[in-house]
Design a protein around this motif. Structure first.
Motif, PDB file in Angstrom:
ATOM      1  N   ILE A 143      36.370  39.482  32.794  1.00 50.67           N
ATOM      2  CA  ILE A 143      34.991  39.393  32.297  1.00 50.67           C
ATOM      3  C   ILE A 143      34.234  38.201  32.875  1.00 50.67           C
ATOM      4  O   ILE A 143      33.018  38.157  32.849  1.00 50.67           O
ATOM      5  CB  ILE A 143      34.932  39.367  30.744  1.00 50.67           C
ATOM      6  N   HIS A 174      42.144  44.742  31.174  1.00 54.87           N
ATOM      7  CA  HIS A 174      41.795  43.487  30.511  1.00 54.87           C
ATOM      8  C   HIS A 174      42.909  43.082  29.575  1.00 54.87           C
ATOM      9  O   HIS A 174      43.344  43.873  28.736  1.00 54.87           O
ATOM     10  CB  HIS A 174      40.481  43.628  29.726  1.00 54.87           C
ATOM     11  N   TYR A 212      40.653  42.551  35.040  1.00 53.34           N
ATOM     12  CA  TYR A 212      39.246  42.269  34.805  1.00 53.34           C
ATOM     13  C   TYR A 212      39.163  41.322  33.619  1.00 53.34           C
ATOM     14  O   TYR A 212      39.495  41.696  32.492  1.00 53.34           O
ATOM     15  CB  TYR A 212      38.492  43.576  34.540  1.00 53.34           C
ATOM     16  N   ASP A 219      43.637  41.224  26.529  1.00 49.15           N
ATOM     17  CA  ASP A 219      42.867  40.693  25.404  1.00 49.15           C
ATOM     18  C   ASP A 219      43.794  39.872  24.513  1.00 49.15           C
ATOM     19  O   ASP A 219      44.740  40.400  23.927  1.00 49.15           O
ATOM     20  CB  ASP A 219      42.259  41.870  24.631  1.00 49.15           C
ATOM     21  N   ARG A 275      32.139  43.430  28.498  1.00 48.72           N
ATOM     22  CA  ARG A 275      33.223  44.139  29.179  1.00 48.72           C
ATOM     23  C   ARG A 275      33.046  45.655  29.091  1.00 48.72           C
ATOM     24  O   ARG A 275      33.108  46.362  30.099  1.00 48.72           O
ATOM     25  CB  ARG A 275      34.557  43.747  28.526  1.00 48.72           C
TER      26      ARG A 275
END
Lengths: 560, 317
Positions: free
Chosen positions: B52, B78, B50, B80, B92
């Motif tokens: 965003i 995610h 994911y 990051d 998010r």
């Protein structure tokens, strides 16, 4: 700012139009110098489907005259391809016009890429076949047309290219047209699938009759290639065939809901319809057709939905829910046209996995009727099939599947074969005949039924393949015996041997002893690899595998 | 339970015979849901990347649709890099909460602590550490055997050749010359232990399809996609947003520019564009008038010839 650059443009009008657009998938095939990449590049460029930065990135590159864009560079994606100037894989392109969205499956044309052509054709509604007007009908054009016909691509659009190099001469076009029409007739005879064909004279290099009408060929009054693509009907036979709904997954978020998730492969389903579970023959009524956007009264192919039935039937992934009055054939013995796709040739002694809709079963190829020679359009006897060859084969499955013929249904008539050891996709198959040898038919011949055998043995018939050191294989055989399972150990598999063992409800142990210190165990679609240092651990892992794959069905022979 | 007349709005079909013909968005949606369900059913430990952005937002909605009325049966992940826009991270967390999905966040902490950034390193090595390495570490850590990504084939040349199921070896690498044939909608999900696949349910969607779907389905997206007066450093044609650790050149001063982001990457490597588009129809209208592709403002696609293909071979999505 956008509206300012497009005078008279209304975004709301555009969005409304977009909602009405349908989708056409077509395949192309071609080789290095017949202009296929140029044709696609031209189609994209002239429909304003390429961005300026992409055009800038190819300016001054390639092999065309100064100032002319080499459109082929817009489509050749991989480094190896750009370096060698060839197309080695299927690439997908997207463009749209005011009427339609298009997906192009762009494939290479040489014989060694027959499998890529078949891949591209498998989902196509139409095929654009190229003929080089300077050379006439070459084998590449013939091969592409053959595969399009074999995979049942309904519409073949023949682009007679490089008309600029033959002085835009009508006679040259007519010669190609006549020659290729004769070839297509013979192909249709061979594959049993007539195709609708339209010829159009084009020059991809200068863009004549691709999107814009040619001024150099006033003798041609027909549509341009794009007009043809905009007007051929998208495949809709799936929508009008009987209901076929392969269950992908059982959704059971809580005890109040039990639904069967899947994509409708063909036909339609309505609230209140009576449907049949193909494997068991049990029927039920459709209570709900569930989607995120709310329940539907009716849904048709190819929507993805979730069905809720009025009864608690035994249904799981791999089952096929069908129209109760138009049943598929439950079969363990099928005949199919197949395209071999793997570097290892077909081995008639080996067991493969056959994936059909959402169901995977072990299968043998028992015999080869013939291999097709695309050059001569004749049939040859064959002992095997090698990569990129096409033939008609007979298969024997260890469990029945519910099938239709490929000519009636592209989804329930097709399958792939997977090598259980390498995990490669080795072949694609299109079912041409299926004999109705169902479990019920087998049971009728035998005084003992399959459920009776399961009740006695505590397991159903199946194949457990073991690859590893013989000490641990012996240990597994021993533990299965101690548990009451009935096994037959075989070192070399053959369909004539395996099939009766499985039909009798026994477990065939297919054994390959190795010097490794790991054990690999395979049951149908499940596979484990365990460290053989811990004997007890390895043995119980194999027992769990048999439970998970559904061979052990009750407490009696269940794992400890 | 309400029963709709025919297939549900708002993706209205045109009628052919007595069976309505599906619009292209409905066809794409049905195909994507089929793919997501196949993967959830055939793999032991799937995960959905994911990121965003708009494509992830569509993919997430499709996952909700695939398992409705049940929950999404796999976590979201995610990656990051530490350079994501602040608004993205807020969005998010809200999104994962409202969808009810488990959200995992993975950062390559050693590399972040060592001060990895695209100015000190080049963009290629920065991406390699903060994205590709982080992704491979996360997949290994959680033992994921299938990872959904929102990549589309129309984005970039080498992606045009991706399968729906993109097979990766034990090191997470892609071998474009050795891809499995993919016929009809029959996907081969068999892998050996340690191998994995990347799955691209949006393969056949185009950028316009994605925006139109967001519009029709009212899918929330990050506000950065919409034009606003934002402080920007203007460097030649480029608009550089001011975010954490932005390094201005001597004499550079931010200006207020009406602008938006066309695709969401890391703040140092994602330029904004001048725009007045404040609604999704505005964005679609703007796209139609554009003459450059959406990744043109992503520095990382251009660091060398064939750079996306090289990244993918190494394990990038």
């Amino acid at each position: 700012m956008a509206a300012a650059t497009l005078p008279g443009f209304s975004i709301h009008e555009f969005l409304r139009e977009e909602r009405e657009k349908d989708l056409l998938r077509f395949s192309t095939a071609g080789s290095v110098d017949d202009g296929k990449s140029t044709l696609i590049g031209r189609l994209l460029y002239d429909t304003q489907s390429v961005y300026e930065d992409q055009v800038r990135s190819i300016e001054g590159k390639g092999t065309t005259a100064p100032g002319q864009l080499d459109f082929a560079l817009l489509t050749d994606g991989l480094r190896a391809e750009r370096e060698q100037g060839i197309t080695i894989d299927v690439a997908y392109r997207y463009f749209s016009t005011a009427r339609r969205k298009f997906i192009i499956a762009d494939t290479p044309g040489h014989e060694q890429y027959t499998r890529n052509m078949a891949t591209g054709a498998s989902t196509a509604d139409a095929a654009v076949v190229l003929i080089d007007a300077t050379k006439g009908v070459l084998v590449q054009s013939r091969r592409h047309a053959y595969i399009a016909s074999l995979l049942r691509v309904r519409h073949v659009l023949v682009a007679v290219n490089k008309m600029d190099l033959v002085g835009f001469d009508e006679a040259a076009f007519r010669t190609s047209e006549r020659d290729f029409a004769a070839v297509l007739d013979r192909i249709a005879e061979d594959t049993g699938t007539p195709v609708e064909t339209t010829f159009v004279p084009v020059s991809a290099l200068i863009g004549d009759n691709i999107v814009h009408r040619s001024r150099a060929m006033p003798w041609y009054g027909g549509p341009t290639l794009l007009q043809l693509l905009e007007s051929v009907p998208a495949s809709d036979e799936a929508r009008f065939a009987p209901l076929r709904f392969p269950v992908q997954r059982v959704l059971r978020p809580d005890h109040t809901f039990r639904g069967f998730a899947g994509q409708i492969a063909s036909g339609a389903v309505r609230h209140g319809d009576t449907v049949t579970i193909a494997s068991s023959g049990r029927t039920a009524t459709v209570n709900r057709i569930v989607t995120w956007n709310g329940d539907l009264a009716e849904a048709h192919a190819p929507l993805s939905v979730t069905l809720v039935l009025d009864q608690e039937l035994d249904i799981s992934r791999g089952d096929l829910i069908v129209a109760h009055d138009e049943l598929p054939v439950l079969s363990k013995s099928i005949k199919a046209s197949m395209v071999w796709m793997d570097q290892h040739p077909l081995d008639l002694r080996r067991r493969y996995l056959l994936k059909h809709t959402t169901r995977t079963v072990p299968a043998f190829v028992t015999s080869i009727d013939h291999r097709a020679n695309i050059h001569t359009l004749s049939h040859e006897p064959a002992k095997t099939l090698e990569m990129n060859s096409i033939g008609v084969l007979n298969l024997s499955l260890l469990q029945p599947i519910a099938v239709d013929l490929y000519r009636a249904n592209r989804s329930t008539g097709s399958f792939i074969l997977i090598d259980p050891i390498t995990n490669s996709t080795v072949a694609a198959g299109m079912i041409t005949a299926a004999s109705d040898r169902t479990q019920a038919a087998t049971d009728r011949r035998s005084p003992v039924t399959a459920p009776e055998r399961v009740a006695r043995f505590g397991h159903r018939g199946g194949v457990l393949e073991l690859i590893g050191p013989h000490t641990i294989i012996d240990q597994i055989e021993r533990s299965l015996f101690d548990q009451g399972a009935i096994t037959v150990r075989i070192n070399h598999e053959a369909p004539s041997l395996t099939q009766p063992i499985v039909d009798a409800g026994l477990i065939a142990l297919v054994v390959s002893a190795t010097e490794t210190n790991t054990l690999k165990a395979l049951v149908e679609t499940h596979e484990i690899t365990v460290d053989s240092d811990d004997l007890h651990d390895a043995v119980s892992a194999v027992h769990r595998l048999l439970t998970k794959s559904g061979i052990f069905v009750s407490g009696k022979a269940d794992h400890p | 339970m309400p029963v709709a007349e025919s297939e549900s709005r708002p993706l209205s079909p045109t009628s052919v015979g007595h069976r309505p013909r599906l619009s292209h968005l409905r066809l794409l949606e049905a195909e994507s849901i089929h793919i997501i369900r196949e993967v959830a059913s055939e793999f032991e430990r799937p995960v959905m990347l994911y990121s965003i952005g708009k494509d992830s937002s569509v993919m997430l909605r499709l996952a909700q649709k695939a398992f409705c009325p049940g929950p999404i049966p796999f976590p979201l992940l995610h990656i990051d890099t530490g350079f994501k826009f602040r608004e993205m991270l807020v969005f998010r967390d809200e999104m994962a909460r409202s969808v009810g999905a488990e959200l995992l966040v993975w950062r390559n902490e050693p590399a972040i602590a060592a001060g990895t950034n695209p100015i000190v390193l080049d963009t290629k090595r920065c991406c390699g550490l903060l994205k590709t390495q982080a992704l491979l570490d996360a997949l290994r850590h959680y033992k994921f055997d299938a990872a959904f990504g929102g990549a589309r084939r129309d984005e970039e040349k080498s992606r045009a050749k991706e399968r729906i199921y993109s097979f990766r070896d034990e090191a997470g690498q892609w071998d474009p010359k050795n891809q499995r044939p993919e016929l009809w909608n029959l996907y081969n999900a068999r892998i050996h232990p340690g191998q994995s696949i990347r799955v691209f349910p949006l393969s056949n969607w185009t950028e316009i399809d994605v925006w139109q779907y967001i519009h029709e389905e009212k899918i929330p997206v990050v506000d950065l996609y919409f034009a606003k007066e934002r402080p920007m450093y203007v460097r030649g044609d480029a608009l550089l947003p001011i975010e954490q650790d932005f390094v201005a050149l001597p004499g550079e001063k931010p200006q207020s520019v009406k602008s938006r982001l066309r695709s969401l990457g890391c703040s140092p490597c994602t330029g904004a564009i001048r725009s007045d588009a404040q609604t999704i129809p505005d964005i679609i209208a703007e796209l139609l008038s554009f003459r450059s592709s959406e990744r043109a403002n992503r520095v990382i696609d251009h660091d060398q010839e064939g750079s996306m293909e090289i990244k993918k071979r190494e394990g990038y999505f």
